[in-house]
Design a protein around this motif. Sequence first.
Motif, PDB file in Angstrom:
ATOM      1  N   ARG A  58      46.788  42.934  45.104  1.00  0.00           N
ATOM      2  CA  ARG A  58      45.904  43.504  44.082  1.00  0.00           C
ATOM      3  C   ARG A  58      46.719  43.680  42.816  1.00  0.00           C
ATOM      4  O   ARG A  58      47.924  43.931  42.882  1.00  0.00           O
ATOM      5  CB  ARG A  58      45.381  44.898  44.450  1.00  0.00           C
ATOM      6  CG  ARG A  58      45.358  45.224  45.897  1.00  0.00           C
ATOM      7  CD  ARG A  58      45.116  46.718  46.117  1.00  0.00           C
ATOM      8  NE  ARG A  58      45.021  46.944  47.556  1.00  0.00           N
ATOM      9  CZ  ARG A  58      43.876  47.007  48.222  1.00  0.00           C
ATOM     10  NH1 ARG A  58      42.737  46.916  47.563  1.00  0.00           N
ATOM     11  NH2 ARG A  58      43.861  47.184  49.526  1.00  0.00           N
ATOM     12  N   LEU A  81      37.212  44.719  38.022  1.00  0.00           N
ATOM     13  CA  LEU A  81      37.747  46.037  38.377  1.00  0.00           C
ATOM     14  C   LEU A  81      37.015  46.455  39.646  1.00  0.00           C
ATOM     15  O   LEU A  81      35.783  46.531  39.669  1.00  0.00           O
ATOM     16  CB  LEU A  81      37.485  47.050  37.259  1.00  0.00           C
ATOM     17  CG  LEU A  81      38.024  48.461  37.512  1.00  0.00           C
ATOM     18  CD1 LEU A  81      39.541  48.452  37.606  1.00  0.00           C
ATOM     19  CD2 LEU A  81      37.582  49.419  36.410  1.00  0.00           C
ATOM     20  N   ARG A  82      37.763  46.710  40.714  1.00  0.00           N
ATOM     21  CA  ARG A  82      37.144  46.937  42.018  1.00  0.00           C
ATOM     22  C   ARG A  82      37.588  48.279  42.618  1.00  0.00           C
ATOM     23  O   ARG A  82      38.732  48.692  42.432  1.00  0.00           O
ATOM     24  CB  ARG A  82      37.567  45.809  42.979  1.00  0.00           C
ATOM     25  CG  ARG A  82      37.197  44.430  42.482  1.00  0.00           C
ATOM     26  CD  ARG A  82      35.782  44.080  42.788  1.00  0.00           C
ATOM     27  NE  ARG A  82      35.567  43.985  44.214  1.00  0.00           N
ATOM     28  CZ  ARG A  82      34.449  44.373  44.839  1.00  0.00           C
ATOM     29  NH1 ARG A  82      33.445  44.907  44.155  1.00  0.00           N
ATOM     30  NH2 ARG A  82      34.330  44.247  46.142  1.00  0.00           N
ATOM     31  N   PRO A  83      36.698  48.943  43.361  1.00  0.00           N
ATOM     32  CA  PRO A  83      37.120  50.170  44.048  1.00  0.00           C
ATOM     33  C   PRO A  83      37.946  49.817  45.278  1.00  0.00           C
ATOM     34  O   PRO A  83      37.649  48.829  45.955  1.00  0.00           O
ATOM     35  CB  PRO A  83      35.786  50.800  44.470  1.00  0.00           C
ATOM     36  CG  PRO A  83      34.837  49.657  44.577  1.00  0.00           C
ATOM     37  CD  PRO A  83      35.287  48.595  43.605  1.00  0.00           C
ATOM     38  N   ARG A  84      38.984  50.603  45.545  1.00  0.00           N
ATOM     39  CA  ARG A  84      39.754  50.345  46.775  1.00  0.00           C
ATOM     40  C   ARG A  84      38.946  50.813  47.972  1.00  0.00           C
ATOM     41  O   ARG A  84      38.288  51.842  47.916  1.00  0.00           O
ATOM     42  CB  ARG A  84      41.081  51.096  46.731  1.00  0.00           C
ATOM     43  CG  ARG A  84      42.061  50.463  45.787  1.00  0.00           C
ATOM     44  CD  ARG A  84      43.410  51.110  45.890  1.00  0.00           C
ATOM     45  NE  ARG A  84      44.072  50.766  47.126  1.00  0.00           N
ATOM     46  CZ  ARG A  84      45.379  50.557  47.240  1.00  0.00           C
ATOM     47  NH1 ARG A  84      46.151  50.645  46.180  1.00  0.00           N
ATOM     48  NH2 ARG A  84      45.932  50.276  48.394  1.00  0.00           N
ATOM     49  N   ASN A  85      38.985  50.056  49.025  1.00  0.00           N
ATOM     50  CA  ASN A  85      38.250  50.442  50.217  1.00  0.00           C
ATOM     51  C   ASN A  85      39.042  50.038  51.456  1.00  0.00           C
ATOM     52  O   ASN A  85      38.672  49.133  52.192  1.00  0.00           O
ATOM     53  CB  ASN A  85      36.859  49.771  50.206  1.00  0.00           C
ATOM     54  CG  ASN A  85      35.999  50.267  51.347  1.00  0.00           C
ATOM     55  OD1 ASN A  85      36.233  51.371  51.871  1.00  0.00           O
ATOM     56  ND2 ASN A  85      35.025  49.472  51.750  1.00  0.00           N
ATOM     57  N   GLY A 193      43.162  55.642  37.241  1.00  0.00           N
ATOM     58  CA  GLY A 193      42.535  55.081  38.438  1.00  0.00           C
ATOM     59  C   GLY A 193      43.521  54.679  39.511  1.00  0.00           C
ATOM     60  O   GLY A 193      43.164  54.100  40.529  1.00  0.00           O
ATOM     61  N   ARG A 196      42.916  54.321  43.314  1.00  0.00           N
ATOM     62  CA  ARG A 196      41.454  54.335  43.584  1.00  0.00           C
ATOM     63  C   ARG A 196      40.796  53.007  43.256  1.00  0.00           C
ATOM     64  O   ARG A 196      39.793  52.659  43.859  1.00  0.00           O
ATOM     65  CB  ARG A 196      40.758  55.435  42.765  1.00  0.00           C
ATOM     66  CG  ARG A 196      41.339  56.812  42.949  1.00  0.00           C
ATOM     67  CD  ARG A 196      40.859  57.439  44.257  1.00  0.00           C
ATOM     68  NE  ARG A 196      41.753  58.517  44.623  1.00  0.00           N
ATOM     69  CZ  ARG A 196      41.925  58.992  45.847  1.00  0.00           C
ATOM     70  NH1 ARG A 196      41.256  58.476  46.844  1.00  0.00           N
ATOM     71  NH2 ARG A 196      42.759  59.956  46.092  1.00  0.00           N
ATOM     72  N   VAL A 197      41.311  52.332  42.235  1.00  0.00           N
ATOM     73  CA  VAL A 197      40.709  51.050  41.830  1.00  0.00           C
ATOM     74  C   VAL A 197      41.823  50.015  41.664  1.00  0.00           C
ATOM     75  O   VAL A 197      43.001  50.362  41.658  1.00  0.00           O
ATOM     76  CB  VAL A 197      39.935  51.167  40.488  1.00  0.00           C
ATOM     77  CG1 VAL A 197      38.721  52.067  40.625  1.00  0.00           C
ATOM     78  CG2 VAL A 197      40.851  51.663  39.367  1.00  0.00           C
ATOM     79  N   TYR A 199      42.530  45.703  39.983  1.00  0.00           N
ATOM     80  CA  TYR A 199      41.980  44.509  39.342  1.00  0.00           C
ATOM     81  C   TYR A 199      42.176  43.326  40.297  1.00  0.00           C
ATOM     82  O   TYR A 199      43.200  43.229  40.980  1.00  0.00           O
ATOM     83  CB  TYR A 199      42.697  44.211  38.024  1.00  0.00           C
ATOM     84  CG  TYR A 199      42.468  45.288  36.992  1.00  0.00           C
ATOM     85  CD1 TYR A 199      41.310  45.284  36.214  1.00  0.00           C
ATOM     86  CD2 TYR A 199      43.392  46.302  36.807  1.00  0.00           C
ATOM     87  CE1 TYR A 199      41.091  46.283  35.279  1.00  0.00           C
ATOM     88  CE2 TYR A 199      43.176  47.303  35.875  1.00  0.00           C
ATOM     89  CZ  TYR A 199      42.022  47.286  35.119  1.00  0.00           C
ATOM     90  OH  TYR A 199      41.809  48.271  34.201  1.00  0.00           O
TER      91      TYR A 199
END
Length: 457
Positions: A58, A81-85, A193, A196-197, A199
Amino acid sequence: MAGAELVVLGAGPAGLAAAWRAARRGVSVVVLERADRVGGMAGSFEVAGVRVDHGSHRLHPATPPSLLAELRGLLGDDLQLRPRNGRLRLGGRWIGFPLRFGELAAALPRGMVVRAGMEAVLAPLRRPRSDTYAEVLRAGLGRTLYESMYAPYAVKLWGLDGDDIDGDQARKRVTADTAWKVARRVLARPSDGRGRVFYYPRRGFGQIVEALADAAAGAGADVRLGTEVTEVAPGRVRTGSGDEIEAGRVFSTIPLPVLARVSRPEPSEALADAARLRFRAMVLVYAVHEGGRWTGFDAHYLPGPETPVTRVSEPANYRLSSDDPADRSVLCFEIPCEAGDSLWNAGEDEVATLVHELTARHGLPPVRLGGLEVRRLPHVYPVYERGYRAYLEGLDRWASGLDGVTTFGRLGLFAHDNTHHALTMGFDAADALGPAGFDAAAWSRARERFAAHVVED
Ligand SMILES: Cc1cc2nc3c(=O)[nH]c(=O)nc-3n(C[C@H](O)[C@H](O)[C@H](O)COP(=O)(O)OP(=O)(O)OC[C@H]3O[C@@H](n4cnc5c(N)ncnc54)[C@H](O)[C@@H]3O)c2cc1C
């Protein structure tokens, strides 16, 4: 013998960033890359029609804004931009990762939570008794947190007990190396972020390096794939096919010990130091899962000793892309090992068994296996075994004294850096190329900045 003002060894993020920046300023550049594709460890390729990376990759929000702006310029809206999961296996349960306080407290046995809490409160009173990974983290985080998470992970990642690893590994590799930093990460939401987020490009992490390579070529750089560097001598570089290239300056991003091995005249002292520096290798297993997505998570972290796998990622969940097929997904299992050991040499049947056992024992959905592909990377993690510093300093002194050669990049400096660090190094190296020659003072200031890099997970 053809030549260029700048010859760059390696087309990973560091080498490509330098090549692009230098070529844009009108410098003639040749890039030599052993592999048949660009990107090094940050590159992507296809398995069963799905773009995959070399393990979970990431782009972290810690990326400097100016660098991010350059990448946005290259990738446009494809840089998402993506949320971490993700999630992490702890105490036989899955908890969200990055960690959240409530989940962490609920997952751990009560006595352990109380002990970890008390140790956190007492952290300011503790000092490491020696400069080892284990002692730095026992002092900063407390024994309970260290023994339950970081100690077994160290053995898996680097093949050594924490007491045999230099304290540098904790300082450079563990972003939250004190109880206070862990608490801040678990409880607070940093404004950038972080944690939490992230790219990530629509076509896989490797889209970054592919765009860089295109931009470098567009600016006039000559990027030669399938071209291994076999000899570096003053003012010239030789390749595996016997070509000799005259080089005004060489930027080397290949592993520092490899540079010592290919340098002429042979640097006997540097070779002795190079032989003492170890890299951890990695087997990457790509399993095709038939029938759609395997889970909704991007990554599953496995710090425990029950399996040699450290992380399983599902690249299609890192991005939003209509290119990803609906009827299958590809999973990537990361297995750190020593080049040549039994994991490194594991055949397809053994690897398939490992995948099935892992999913069955750790509460993961079964993989409906539609195919397997295995990649083996010999130089993945620099190992900061106790005593490494003297050998690295010796090797670095030798490399810094080479006339017309500059080394940088993750393996070029034997560092644990992220991609944004490698890209920054490439830009800084190109910026040091002035009309009056290479600006050694500017480069030495840049090297001081690099020393402060801490890896984001
Ligand atoms: C499992 C894993 C997960 C990671 N996750 C992340 C993440 O989430 N986020 C992040 O930012 N970073 C991550 N990284 C780190 C990232 O991959 C590196 O920081 C980055 O690739 C370093 O770039 P580089 O150009 O310095 O080196 P490399 O990518 O290693 O490039 C060096 C290049 O030199 C070439 N080369 C070597 N020898 C020769 C030779 N003799 N002749 C010619 N060419 C040669 C290699 O083929 C390679 O292409 C991860 C790394 C790993 C291993």
